[in-house]
Motif scaffolding. Structure first.
Motif, PDB file in Angstrom:
ATOM      1  N   TYR A   1       0.855  -1.176   0.000  1.00  0.00           N
ATOM      2  CA  TYR A   1       0.000   0.000   0.000  1.00  0.00           C
ATOM      3  C   TYR A   1       0.892   1.227   0.000  1.00  0.00           C
ATOM      4  CZ  TYR A   1      -3.457   3.429   1.588  1.00  0.00           C
ATOM      5  OH  TYR A   1      -4.269   4.537   1.693  1.00  0.00           O
ATOM      6  N   LEU A   2       0.714   2.096  -1.020  1.00  0.00           N
ATOM      7  CA  LEU A   2       1.553   3.268  -1.178  1.00  0.00           C
ATOM      8  C   LEU A   2       3.031   2.834  -1.181  1.00  0.00           C
ATOM      9  CD1 LEU A   2      -0.393   5.847   1.034  1.00  0.00           C
ATOM     10  CD2 LEU A   2      -0.530   5.506  -1.439  1.00  0.00           C
ATOM     11  N   GLU A   3       3.836   3.344  -0.240  1.00  0.00           N
ATOM     12  CA  GLU A   3       5.265   3.011  -0.254  1.00  0.00           C
ATOM     13  C   GLU A   3       5.555   1.605   0.254  1.00  0.00           C
ATOM     14  OE1 GLU A   3       7.651   7.065   0.526  1.00  0.00           O
ATOM     15  OE2 GLU A   3       6.408   6.427   2.188  1.00  0.00           O
ATOM     16  N   LEU A   4       4.621   1.015   0.977  1.00  0.00           N
ATOM     17  CA  LEU A   4       4.817  -0.335   1.498  1.00  0.00           C
ATOM     18  C   LEU A   4       4.656  -1.334   0.355  1.00  0.00           C
ATOM     19  CD1 LEU A   4       5.146  -2.227   3.978  1.00  0.00           C
ATOM     20  CD2 LEU A   4       2.649  -2.226   4.138  1.00  0.00           C
ATOM     21  N   LEU A   5       5.726  -2.058   0.053  1.00  0.00           N
ATOM     22  CA  LEU A   5       5.682  -2.998  -1.073  1.00  0.00           C
ATOM     23  C   LEU A   5       4.934  -4.270  -0.725  1.00  0.00           C
ATOM     24  CD1 LEU A   5       9.354  -2.615  -2.385  1.00  0.00           C
ATOM     25  CD2 LEU A   5       7.285  -1.417  -3.136  1.00  0.00           C
ATOM     26  N   GLY A   6       4.778  -4.560   0.546  1.00  0.00           N
ATOM     27  CA  GLY A   6       4.066  -5.758   0.967  1.00  0.00           C
ATOM     28  C   GLY A   6       4.518  -6.167   2.355  1.00  0.00           C
ATOM     29  N   ARG A   7       3.905  -7.198   2.881  1.00  0.00           N
ATOM     30  CA  ARG A   7       4.264  -7.778   4.170  1.00  0.00           C
ATOM     31  C   ARG A   7       4.665  -9.225   3.941  1.00  0.00           C
ATOM     32  NH1 ARG A   7      -0.561  -4.891   4.986  1.00  0.00           N
ATOM     33  NH2 ARG A   7      -0.333  -3.022   6.280  1.00  0.00           N
ATOM     34  N   PRO A   8       5.529  -9.788   4.825  1.00  0.00           N
ATOM     35  CA  PRO A   8       6.023  -9.268   6.108  1.00  0.00           C
ATOM     36  C   PRO A   8       7.074  -8.183   5.913  1.00  0.00           C
ATOM     37  CG  PRO A   8       6.982 -11.411   5.643  1.00  0.00           C
ATOM     38  CD  PRO A   8       5.971 -11.180   4.583  1.00  0.00           C
ATOM     39  N   VAL A   9       7.189  -7.317   6.941  1.00  0.00           N
ATOM     40  CA  VAL A   9       8.070  -6.172   6.823  1.00  0.00           C
ATOM     41  C   VAL A   9       8.532  -5.743   8.210  1.00  0.00           C
ATOM     42  CG1 VAL A   9       6.173  -4.504   6.944  1.00  0.00           C
ATOM     43  CG2 VAL A   9       8.287  -3.864   5.774  1.00  0.00           C
ATOM     44  N   ILE A  10       9.743  -5.211   8.279  1.00  0.00           N
ATOM     45  CA  ILE A  10      10.232  -4.529   9.475  1.00  0.00           C
ATOM     46  C   ILE A  10      10.121  -3.032   9.215  1.00  0.00           C
ATOM     47  CG2 ILE A  10      12.214  -4.079  10.952  1.00  0.00           C
ATOM     48  CD1 ILE A  10      11.284  -6.828  11.398  1.00  0.00           C
ATOM     49  N   LYS A  11       9.501  -2.297  10.130  1.00  0.00           N
ATOM     50  CA  LYS A  11       9.335  -0.857   9.993  1.00  0.00           C
ATOM     51  C   LYS A  11      10.077  -0.142  11.114  1.00  0.00           C
ATOM     52  CE  LYS A  11       4.816  -0.475   7.713  1.00  0.00           C
ATOM     53  NZ  LYS A  11       3.455   0.104   7.846  1.00  0.00           N
ATOM     54  N   ALA A  12      10.710   0.969  10.748  1.00  0.00           N
ATOM     55  CA  ALA A  12      11.402   1.768  11.747  1.00  0.00           C
ATOM     56  C   ALA A  12      11.074   3.239  11.529  1.00  0.00           C
ATOM     57  CB  ALA A  12      12.913   1.558  11.656  1.00  0.00           C
TER      58      ALA A  12
ATOM     59  N   TRP B   1      15.153   5.417  17.693  1.00  0.00           N
ATOM     60  CA  TRP B   1      14.398   4.747  16.638  1.00  0.00           C
ATOM     61  C   TRP B   1      13.372   3.779  17.225  1.00  0.00           C
ATOM     62  CZ3 TRP B   1      14.420   5.219  11.281  1.00  0.00           C
ATOM     63  CH2 TRP B   1      15.317   6.149  10.771  1.00  0.00           C
ATOM     64  N   ARG B   2      12.184   3.797  16.631  1.00  0.00           N
ATOM     65  CA  ARG B   2      11.139   2.820  16.967  1.00  0.00           C
ATOM     66  C   ARG B   2      11.155   1.717  15.910  1.00  0.00           C
ATOM     67  NH1 ARG B   2       6.649   5.723  16.390  1.00  0.00           N
ATOM     68  NH2 ARG B   2       5.884   4.728  14.488  1.00  0.00           N
ATOM     69  N   VAL B   3      11.135   0.452  16.351  1.00  0.00           N
ATOM     70  CA  VAL B   3      11.228  -0.683  15.437  1.00  0.00           C
ATOM     71  C   VAL B   3      10.154  -1.705  15.788  1.00  0.00           C
ATOM     72  CG1 VAL B   3      12.716  -2.518  14.533  1.00  0.00           C
ATOM     73  CG2 VAL B   3      13.728  -0.341  15.246  1.00  0.00           C
ATOM     74  N   GLN B   4       9.436  -2.185  14.772  1.00  0.00           N
ATOM     75  CA  GLN B   4       8.497  -3.289  14.961  1.00  0.00           C
ATOM     76  C   GLN B   4       8.267  -3.989  13.630  1.00  0.00           C
ATOM     77  OE1 GLN B   4       4.664  -0.344  15.161  1.00  0.00           O
ATOM     78  NE2 GLN B   4       4.376  -2.321  16.128  1.00  0.00           N
ATOM     79  N   ALA B   5       7.670  -5.165  13.695  1.00  0.00           N
ATOM     80  CA  ALA B   5       7.403  -5.966  12.499  1.00  0.00           C
ATOM     81  C   ALA B   5       5.905  -6.061  12.268  1.00  0.00           C
ATOM     82  CB  ALA B   5       7.997  -7.367  12.654  1.00  0.00           C
ATOM     83  N   GLU B   6       5.532  -6.237  10.994  1.00  0.00           N
ATOM     84  CA  GLU B   6       4.146  -6.505  10.608  1.00  0.00           C
ATOM     85  C   GLU B   6       4.117  -7.762   9.757  1.00  0.00           C
ATOM     86  OE1 GLU B   6       2.092  -3.353   8.683  1.00  0.00           O
ATOM     87  OE2 GLU B   6       2.669  -1.825  10.139  1.00  0.00           O
TER      88      GLU B   6
END
Length: 537
Positions: A262-273, A312-317
């Motif tokens: 969605y938008l800049e997110l190419l897909g999941r699973p993903v690590i976001k910071a 930095w905040r880090v989590q996974a989806e």
């Protein structure tokens, strides 16, 4: 105590019989009309907003509402070829008792820019009174934002955003753009005059949020006059030395699916910071479909160093589960609430190890949604319960359309709690799960009967506290074969929801049982079609 909130609203346009006792609600109307226009006289501003620049209004929406407790609302979108001025006429509810409406305009300029007028009070309206006139005459200022490097040379930005809010009550958003075409070295922003404003500007350089995008943020306060045209120089500093975060991630025993972006997110699973000055970095995790359950490495590179106030905040989806067991899971976050942020040092790598390798816990239970019986061939709206797996046009076993929200349809919601379990160093803060549930409508009991399982992981496999937030439901069915037309989304919460501590491998049980009433609404309209929105809280 359980709090039963839902109310099924059955909008019946044709072909569905109501009892003779059903009451018809009739209401009169009146009109608020006027102009939305820029009343500037400066030729440079007019040439940019009107011809030949034509960067002014492309369309606008008029919103009108009455004050509580009996709130009435109306809105209308108007598309205009005149970029400086356009008339409007808005139909509003009006009865024998005069009603006072507040009205404002939301204006879209040059497709990407937004502007809000202040709210105005219309003359009181009754069904037999003259219409009200409200003109939105805006004499604006025009800001130019110029992007330069440390020696004053123009910088072509990858993208950018700007947000303008009032510095005094009601502190409302007055203008913004959230998208800027790549390659621009400057941008223009229409803002209101005569009020104190705070302008927050974000400028992106680099090429990719997954690789090297850097965000630079600046804040400015100002009070501008009508026709003012200030130039604000945004200096993009040299990048300097950057840092890196690495680690491993996996939700053990769950096969993580490759799902839509969605938008800049190419897909999941993903690590976001997320880091200082609005900086962000993503790293795609390899999906496990088809394949084995594996721990996979991630690398968040080219990160702006932390500072004294921002780490930095880090989590996974991730998303996983077959059919009606589909789940969208956001792990607890480092750098949120009790959980300390991740330190990034210029030229160094911070290794998180297996912090995001999680052996899950589970909460399970029955789902029972009861409704009125089905007398006389009238079918229950509960037959129309929708879940994410019901929308899979490509039949690949993965629900379609789950990029923006992670899940859709009907699902059970869990949320992490910002409390430490004795002996733990991480809380479940920022974690959430939305899990679809299996089951079907049972005509014998006039109820949907099913069950759910929510899979939950915790940082560093430490015990954590979770809370069962709510049940989200979607009902959709057409008015055929004795069924009412239903198109409804809602949420059921409880006064005292389940809350408990779960360690890896543990399993808790909490059954969910909610009762629904059905209200049939018959709509009469002189128009060939009618579109309406009903709500209950």
């Amino acid at each position: 105590m359980k709090k039963i909130l839902p109310l099924l609203l059955l909008a019946t346009l044709a072909g569905y019989a109501l009892p003779a006792s059903a009451q018809e609600v009739q209401s009169g109307t009146n009109t608020i009309s006027g102009l939305v226009r820029f009343v500037n006289t400066d030729l440079d501003i007019l040439a940019r907003l009107g011809p030949p620049g034509n960067e002014g209004m492309t369309y606008f929406a008029i919103y009108a509402y009455t004050d509580p407790p009996d709130v009435l609302q109306a809105s209308k979108i108007v598309y205009t070829a005149d970029h400086l001025s356009s008339p409007y006429a808005l139909t509003v509810t009006a009865n024998n008792t005069p009603l006072t409406y507040n009205a404002y305009a939301y204006v879209v300029l040059d497709t990407n820019e937004e502007y809000w007028t202040p709210s105005q009070v219309a003359a009181p309206l009754a069904s037999n009174s003259p219409p009200a006139t409200v003109n939105f005459d805006e004499c604006v200022a025009l800001i130019e934002l110029r992007y330069v490097d440390s020696v004053g040379q123009p910088v072509a930005a990858l993208g950018g955003r700007a947000f303008v809010t009032e510095t005094n009550a009601p502190y409302g958003l007055r203008a913004r753009y959230t998208v800027q075409p790549p390659g621009r070295t400057n941008n223009f922003l229409v803002v209101p005059s005569g009020v104190g404003l705070e302008l927050v500007v974000e400028v992106d350089t680099g090429t990719d949020i997954y690789l090297d995008r850097i965000t630079h943020r600046g804040t400015h306060t100002m009070l501008l006059n009508c026709e003012d045209q200030p130039v604000i120089t945004v200096t993009i500093p040299d990048a300097g030395a950057l840092g890196k975060i690495i680690g491993n991630a996996n939700l053990v025993d769950e096969i993580e699916l490759l799902t839509d972006g969605y938008l800049e997110l190419l897909g999941r699973p993903v690590i976001k910071a997320a880091g200082p000055s609005g900086n962000q970095r993503y790293d795609a995790l390899l999906a496990e479909t088809p394949g084995a359950d594996l721990s996979r490495s991630f690398e968040l590179e080219n990160l702006v160093p932390s500072n004294s106030t921002e780490k930095w905040r880090v989590q996974a989806e991730m998303q996983f589960g077959d059919g009606y067991r589909f789940e969208y899971f956001q792990t607890p976050a480092l750098g949120l609430g009790t959980n300390a942020g991740v330190e990034v040092t210029a030229g160094a790598t911070n290794d998180l190890g297996d912090t995001f390798v999680m052996h899950p816990a589970r909460i399970v239970g029955k789902v029972t949604l009861t409704g009125p019986p089905e007398p006389g061939g009238s079918l229950s709206a509960l037959r129309g319960l929708v879940r994410a797996a019901d929308y899979d046009p490509d039949t690949n076993g993965i629900p379609d359309g789950v990029g923006p929200g992670g899940i859709h349809g009907s699902y059970v919601n869990m949320a992490g709690v910002d409390e430490l379990v004795p002996g733990s160093t991480f809380a479940t803060t920022g974690g959430s799960a939305a899990a679809s549930f299996a089951g079907a409508f049972n005509p014998a009991t006039a109820a949907f009967e099913g069950d759910y399982e929510v899979v939950l992981g915790t940082l560093d496999d430490q015990p954590g506290i979770w809370r069962q937030e709510s049940l989200t439901y979607t009902f959709y069915q057409l008015d055929t074969n004795g069924a009412p037309f239903v198109n409804q989304v809602g949420n059921v919460a409880e006064d005292a929801p389940w809350k408990g501590t779960l360690a890896p491998g543990e399993r808790a049980t909490n059954d969910l049982r909610y009762g629904f009433a059905e209200v049939c609404v018959r709509i009469k309209s002189p128009l060939p079609s009618y579109e309406g929105l009903f709500g209950k809280s």
